[in-house]
Motif scaffolding. Sequence first.
Motif, PDB file in Angstrom:
ATOM      1  N   PRO A   1      -4.674 -10.137  -4.089  1.00 42.60           N
ATOM      2  CA  PRO A   1      -4.537  -9.558  -3.079  1.00 42.60           C
ATOM      3  C   PRO A   1      -4.221  -8.183  -2.945  1.00 42.60           C
ATOM      4  O   PRO A   1      -3.113  -7.934  -3.560  1.00 42.60           O
ATOM      5  N   TYR A   2      -4.886  -7.028  -2.303  1.00 42.86           N
ATOM      6  CA  TYR A   2      -4.233  -5.996  -2.179  1.00 42.86           C
ATOM      7  C   TYR A   2      -4.298  -5.620  -0.772  1.00 42.86           C
ATOM      8  O   TYR A   2      -5.106  -5.808   0.073  1.00 42.86           O
ATOM      9  N   THR A   3      -3.659  -4.438  -0.560  1.00 42.49           N
ATOM     10  CA  THR A   3      -3.729  -3.563   0.786  1.00 42.49           C
ATOM     11  C   THR A   3      -3.970  -2.361   0.175  1.00 42.49           C
ATOM     12  O   THR A   3      -3.589  -1.822  -0.772  1.00 42.49           O
TER      13      THR A   3
ATOM     14  N   GLY B   1      -6.952  -1.585   5.251  1.00 40.85           N
ATOM     15  CA  GLY B   1      -7.111  -2.952   5.023  1.00 40.85           C
ATOM     16  C   GLY B   1      -6.711  -3.581   3.952  1.00 40.85           C
ATOM     17  O   GLY B   1      -5.762  -3.273   3.373  1.00 40.85           O
ATOM     18  N   TRP B   2      -7.079  -5.047   3.956  1.00 41.01           N
ATOM     19  CA  TRP B   2      -6.538  -5.695   2.781  1.00 41.01           C
ATOM     20  C   TRP B   2      -7.832  -6.439   2.469  1.00 41.01           C
ATOM     21  O   TRP B   2      -8.889  -6.746   2.869  1.00 41.01           O
ATOM     22  N   THR B   3      -7.705  -6.881   1.049  1.00 41.83           N
ATOM     23  CA  THR B   3      -8.924  -7.622   0.364  1.00 41.83           C
ATOM     24  C   THR B   3      -8.409  -8.464  -0.869  1.00 41.83           C
ATOM     25  O   THR B   3      -7.242  -8.085  -1.304  1.00 41.83           O
ATOM     26  N   THR B   4      -9.153  -9.100  -1.572  1.00 45.68           N
ATOM     27  CA  THR B   4      -8.974  -9.965  -2.702  1.00 45.68           C
ATOM     28  C   THR B   4      -9.631  -9.256  -3.793  1.00 45.68           C
ATOM     29  O   THR B   4      -9.544  -9.603  -4.848  1.00 45.68           O
TER      30      THR B   4
ATOM     31  N   VAL C   1      -8.151   5.909  -1.781  1.00 43.24           N
ATOM     32  CA  VAL C   1      -7.138   6.631  -2.084  1.00 43.24           C
ATOM     33  C   VAL C   1      -5.697   6.150  -2.150  1.00 43.24           C
ATOM     34  O   VAL C   1      -4.633   6.827  -2.772  1.00 43.24           O
ATOM     35  N   TYR C   2      -5.421   4.764  -2.147  1.00 46.90           N
ATOM     36  CA  TYR C   2      -4.317   4.329  -2.167  1.00 46.90           C
ATOM     37  C   TYR C   2      -4.365   2.640  -2.308  1.00 46.90           C
ATOM     38  O   TYR C   2      -5.387   2.282  -1.522  1.00 46.90           O
TER      39      TYR C   2
ATOM     40  N   GLU D   1      -1.939 -13.599  -0.026  1.00 53.24           N
ATOM     41  CA  GLU D   1      -2.742 -12.624   1.124  1.00 53.24           C
ATOM     42  C   GLU D   1      -1.834 -12.345   2.432  1.00 53.24           C
ATOM     43  O   GLU D   1      -1.991 -11.656   2.901  1.00 53.24           O
ATOM     44  N   SER D   2      -0.858 -13.358   2.358  1.00 48.99           N
ATOM     45  CA  SER D   2      -0.032 -13.060   3.793  1.00 48.99           C
ATOM     46  C   SER D   2       0.674 -11.908   3.538  1.00 48.99           C
ATOM     47  O   SER D   2       0.933 -11.193   4.433  1.00 48.99           O
ATOM     48  N   LEU D   3       1.343 -11.622   2.518  1.00 51.68           N
ATOM     49  CA  LEU D   3       2.124 -10.318   2.165  1.00 51.68           C
ATOM     50  C   LEU D   3       1.100  -9.148   2.395  1.00 51.68           C
ATOM     51  O   LEU D   3       1.462  -8.185   2.826  1.00 51.68           O
ATOM     52  N   ALA D   4       0.066  -9.182   1.633  1.00 45.64           N
ATOM     53  CA  ALA D   4      -1.095  -7.885   1.838  1.00 45.64           C
ATOM     54  C   ALA D   4      -1.610  -7.810   3.228  1.00 45.64           C
ATOM     55  O   ALA D   4      -1.072  -6.539   3.777  1.00 45.64           O
ATOM     56  N   ARG D   5      -1.629  -8.769   3.857  1.00 49.36           N
ATOM     57  CA  ARG D   5      -1.847  -8.732   5.435  1.00 49.36           C
ATOM     58  C   ARG D   5      -0.589  -8.052   6.209  1.00 49.36           C
ATOM     59  O   ARG D   5      -0.867  -7.069   7.179  1.00 49.36           O
TER      60      ARG D   5
END
Length: 85
Positions: free
Chosen positions: A2-4, A17-20, A47-48, A55-59
């Motif tokens: 998971p990424y933000t 946004g967030w994604t895997t 850019v970042y 996923e919860s932390l990313a959201r």
Amino acid sequence: MPYTYIVQCVDSTYYTGWTTNLETRLAAHNSGSGARYTRGRLPVALVYYEYYATESLARKREYAIKRLSRKTKEEMVKAFTNKQE
């Protein structure tokens, strides 16, 4: 994983946004099948990004970043870019 993430649109606005999968999500944004906000502001550039264990932390981080001022986001992007070089 998971990424933000933050992308910068062609009109210099930011979208968070967030994604895997960063590559797939960036491709979706640039093909016009991503978020409604980015569809009319193509192309976008990554850019970042930040990696998270869940996923919860990313959201949660996505929500927090969206509440930040543009100036703070610009500072985050600048620091991230400098760190990557």
